[in-house]
Design a protein around this motif. Structure first.
Motif, PDB file in Angstrom:
ATOM      1  N   ILE A  96       0.844  -1.191   0.000  1.00  0.00           N
ATOM      2  CA  ILE A  96       0.000   0.000   0.000  1.00  0.00           C
ATOM      3  C   ILE A  96       0.881   1.244   0.000  1.00  0.00           C
ATOM      4  N   SER A  97       0.552   2.226  -0.841  1.00  0.00           N
ATOM      5  CA  SER A  97       1.259   3.500  -0.814  1.00  0.00           C
ATOM      6  C   SER A  97       0.254   4.633  -0.900  1.00  0.00           C
ATOM      7  N   GLN A  98       0.450   5.648  -0.049  1.00  0.00           N
ATOM      8  CA  GLN A  98      -0.410   6.827  -0.038  1.00  0.00           C
ATOM      9  C   GLN A  98       0.283   7.938   0.735  1.00  0.00           C
ATOM     10  N   ARG A  99       0.157   9.139   0.233  1.00  0.00           N
ATOM     11  CA  ARG A  99       0.675  10.345   0.892  1.00  0.00           C
ATOM     12  C   ARG A  99       2.162  10.221   1.256  1.00  0.00           C
ATOM     13  N   GLY A 100       2.939   9.625   0.360  1.00  0.00           N
ATOM     14  CA  GLY A 100       4.374   9.521   0.579  1.00  0.00           C
ATOM     15  C   GLY A 100       4.802   8.359   1.450  1.00  0.00           C
ATOM     16  N   SER A 101       3.863   7.582   1.963  1.00  0.00           N
ATOM     17  CA  SER A 101       4.199   6.418   2.782  1.00  0.00           C
ATOM     18  C   SER A 101       3.932   5.142   1.992  1.00  0.00           C
ATOM     19  N   GLU A 102       4.700   4.104   2.288  1.00  0.00           N
ATOM     20  CA  GLU A 102       4.521   2.826   1.606  1.00  0.00           C
ATOM     21  C   GLU A 102       4.829   1.694   2.575  1.00  0.00           C
ATOM     22  N   SER A 103       3.968   0.680   2.589  1.00  0.00           N
ATOM     23  CA  SER A 103       4.145  -0.457   3.481  1.00  0.00           C
ATOM     24  C   SER A 103       3.693  -1.727   2.793  1.00  0.00           C
ATOM     25  N   VAL A 104       4.294  -2.845   3.201  1.00  0.00           N
ATOM     26  CA  VAL A 104       3.804  -4.167   2.830  1.00  0.00           C
ATOM     27  C   VAL A 104       3.203  -4.769   4.092  1.00  0.00           C
ATOM     28  N   VAL A 105       1.912  -5.057   4.046  1.00  0.00           N
ATOM     29  CA  VAL A 105       1.175  -5.473   5.242  1.00  0.00           C
ATOM     30  C   VAL A 105       0.706  -6.908   5.080  1.00  0.00           C
ATOM     31  N   ALA A 106       1.026  -7.731   6.055  1.00  0.00           N
ATOM     32  CA  ALA A 106       0.580  -9.123   6.092  1.00  0.00           C
ATOM     33  C   ALA A 106       0.165  -9.445   7.527  1.00  0.00           C
ATOM     34  N   GLY A 107      -1.122  -9.720   7.735  1.00  0.00           N
ATOM     35  CA  GLY A 107      -1.596 -10.040   9.069  1.00  0.00           C
ATOM     36  C   GLY A 107      -1.814  -8.840   9.959  1.00  0.00           C
ATOM     37  N   GLY A 108      -1.595  -7.646   9.444  1.00  0.00           N
ATOM     38  CA  GLY A 108      -1.762  -6.440  10.244  1.00  0.00           C
ATOM     39  C   GLY A 108      -2.895  -5.576   9.733  1.00  0.00           C
ATOM     40  N   LEU A 109      -2.930  -4.347  10.223  1.00  0.00           N
ATOM     41  CA  LEU A 109      -3.935  -3.373   9.834  1.00  0.00           C
ATOM     42  C   LEU A 109      -3.289  -2.269   9.010  1.00  0.00           C
ATOM     43  N   ARG A 145      -3.882  14.289  12.576  1.00  0.00           N
ATOM     44  CA  ARG A 145      -3.281  13.194  13.343  1.00  0.00           C
ATOM     45  C   ARG A 145      -3.518  11.861  12.634  1.00  0.00           C
ATOM     46  N   VAL A 146      -4.737  11.680  12.142  1.00  0.00           N
ATOM     47  CA  VAL A 146      -5.066  10.436  11.439  1.00  0.00           C
ATOM     48  C   VAL A 146      -4.200  10.287  10.193  1.00  0.00           C
ATOM     49  N   ASP A 147      -3.923  11.405   9.525  1.00  0.00           N
ATOM     50  CA  ASP A 147      -3.126  11.348   8.298  1.00  0.00           C
ATOM     51  C   ASP A 147      -1.739  10.741   8.538  1.00  0.00           C
ATOM     52  N   ARG A 148      -1.216  10.857   9.753  1.00  0.00           N
ATOM     53  CA  ARG A 148       0.110  10.294  10.038  1.00  0.00           C
ATOM     54  C   ARG A 148       0.106   8.771   9.994  1.00  0.00           C
ATOM     55  N   LEU A 149      -1.078   8.167  10.045  1.00  0.00           N
ATOM     56  CA  LEU A 149      -1.173   6.704  10.067  1.00  0.00           C
ATOM     57  C   LEU A 149      -1.419   6.102   8.685  1.00  0.00           C
ATOM     58  N   LEU A 150      -1.650   6.940   7.674  1.00  0.00           N
ATOM     59  CA  LEU A 150      -1.983   6.422   6.354  1.00  0.00           C
ATOM     60  C   LEU A 150      -0.858   5.567   5.788  1.00  0.00           C
ATOM     61  N   ALA A 151      -1.247   4.400   5.239  1.00  0.00           N
ATOM     62  CA  ALA A 151      -0.320   3.466   4.591  1.00  0.00           C
ATOM     63  C   ALA A 151       0.772   2.968   5.524  1.00  0.00           C
ATOM     64  N   GLN A 152       0.496   2.945   6.830  1.00  0.00           N
ATOM     65  CA  GLN A 152       1.434   2.391   7.803  1.00  0.00           C
ATOM     66  C   GLN A 152       0.990   0.979   8.207  1.00  0.00           C
ATOM     67  N   ASN A 153       1.965   0.143   8.563  1.00  0.00           N
ATOM     68  CA  ASN A 153       1.658  -1.202   9.061  1.00  0.00           C
ATOM     69  C   ASN A 153       1.298  -1.077  10.537  1.00  0.00           C
ATOM     70  N   LEU A 154       0.005  -1.155  10.853  1.00  0.00           N
ATOM     71  CA  LEU A 154      -0.490  -0.905  12.200  1.00  0.00           C
ATOM     72  C   LEU A 154      -0.623  -2.206  12.993  1.00  0.00           C
ATOM     73  N   ILE A 155      -0.478  -2.104  14.283  1.00  0.00           N
ATOM     74  CA  ILE A 155      -0.479  -3.264  15.181  1.00  0.00           C
ATOM     75  C   ILE A 155      -1.865  -3.915  15.220  1.00  0.00           C
ATOM     76  N   ALA A 156      -1.889  -5.249  15.041  1.00  0.00           N
ATOM     77  CA  ALA A 156      -3.153  -5.974  15.112  1.00  0.00           C
ATOM     78  C   ALA A 156      -3.064  -7.216  15.988  1.00  0.00           C
TER      79      ALA A 156
END
Length: 333
Positions: A96-109, A145-156
């Motif tokens: 996922i990439s958005q707003r300059g951030s990019e992550s590969v997420v597997a099993g997370g949020l 504040r929410v924008d800082r979390l976009l396209a981040q691999n979040l804890i699940a």
């Protein structure tokens, strides 16, 4: 897709093999948001989507062949539901990439915003995700504040993230057999859990400015009202008591709203009763039974309030709804 309380559609049950990907592209763009999709599996594409309308939010589960999505600024201008989408990746991995951030997420949020361009791709084989679509206006967190979390691999896998993830899985399993009013209540819970999950990622919500805390309290009270409309004891005083505030503080909280707290209760009750009166399967139920279901203890008071709000009586509204042409829902999700 938004016209049904709960649905499950598999691509192979809807269209021929050679048309499945075209069907999938058209359905996503029309029922979710405009987006460009591509896949190396056009000839053997498969998809299955479960959709639950939860009132304030919507829950979808998607399992599909590898696909690449690209939402441009032009797509946003063409159509924007103004949602944030909090997705739990339950199978495979997604880039996922958005707003300059990019992550590969597997099993997370992962969180994305429909109002911004984005790109996404399945990283590997078949992917599966559970997505909660949340209106921006319903999320009681500051947008910057929410924008800082976009396209981040979040804890699940721990804390509120784990609670939220488990709740979504349970809701997918049992939600399709729930009544509409039960699903609306579950939608309020899902929104609260999603807010708590995002707040955990950001830090303590209690440190937010007073205006943000007030907005969060207001949203919580709105959901409390929606979940308790059938209680004839739902009054401003009862709401104030349940939320540990004075009646004056409650009135102050609603001072900037279009409706006072009492008017909000009355309008929501009328809307629910009006919807039930139009439902053919409830045609055998007396008007006063439906009125009582939504907290009106007096049939006379209900009829008077209904006429003032809609310019017709409850009985006339039921009759006109019964003779209106039916609307068939034929699109898959």
């Amino acid at each position: 897709m938004g016209d049904r309380m709960g649905s499950l559609v598999a691509s192979e049950a809807v269209v021929a093999r050679e048309d499945r990907f075209d069907w999938f592209c058209e359905t996503v763009s029309s029922d979710v948001m405009p987006v460009r999709l591509s896949t190396p599996h056009t000839a053997d594409f498969r998809a299955k989507i479960t959709d639950l309308d939860l009132g304030v939010v919507r829950l979808s589960a998607l399992r599909c062949s590898p696909v690449l999505s690209r939402r441009t600024a032009a797509h946003v201008r063409r159509g924007d539901p103004e949602h944030v989408q909090l997705a739990l990746i339950t199978q495979g991995a997604f880039k996922i990439s958005q707003r300059g951030s990019e992550s590969v997420v597997a099993g997370g949020l992962v969180l994305t915003d429909t109002s911004r361009p984005s790109e996404g791709a399945s990283a590997g084989g078949q992917g599966e995700a559970v997505v909660l679509q949340i209106p921006r206006t319903a999320l009681a967190l500051r947008p910057n504040r929410v924008d800082r979390l976009l396209a981040q691999n979040l804890i699940a896998d721990r804390g509120s993230g784990a609670v939220f993830a488990d709740f979504l899985k349970t809701l997918l399993t049992h939600g399709p057999r729930c009544r509409p009013e039960e699903l609306r209540a579950m939608g309020s819970i899902a929104l609260d859990l999603a807010t708590a999950c995002l707040a955990q990622q950001l830090g303590d919500l209690g440190e937010a400015p007073a205006a943000v805390r007030a907005q969060e309290t207001l949203q919580r009270i709105h959901r409390f009202i929606e979940n308790n409309l059938g209680d004839p004891g739902l009054t401003p005083q009862m709401i104030a008591d349940r939320h540990h505030m004075s009646l004056r503080a409650l009135y102050a909280l609603f001072a900037g709203q279009d409706l006072s707290v009492a008017a909000r209760i009355r309008e929501s009750r009328l809307q629910r009763a009006r919807a039930d009166l139009a439902r053919g399967e409830l045609g055998h139920q007396p008007v006063q039974v439906i009125a009582a279901r939504w907290g009106f203890s007096s049939a006379t008071a209900f009829s008077r309030a209904f006429r003032e709000a809609y310019g017709t009586t409850p009985t006339e509204h039921r009759a006109s709804s019964a003779t209106a042409p039916g609307r068939a829902v034929t699109r898959g999700c």
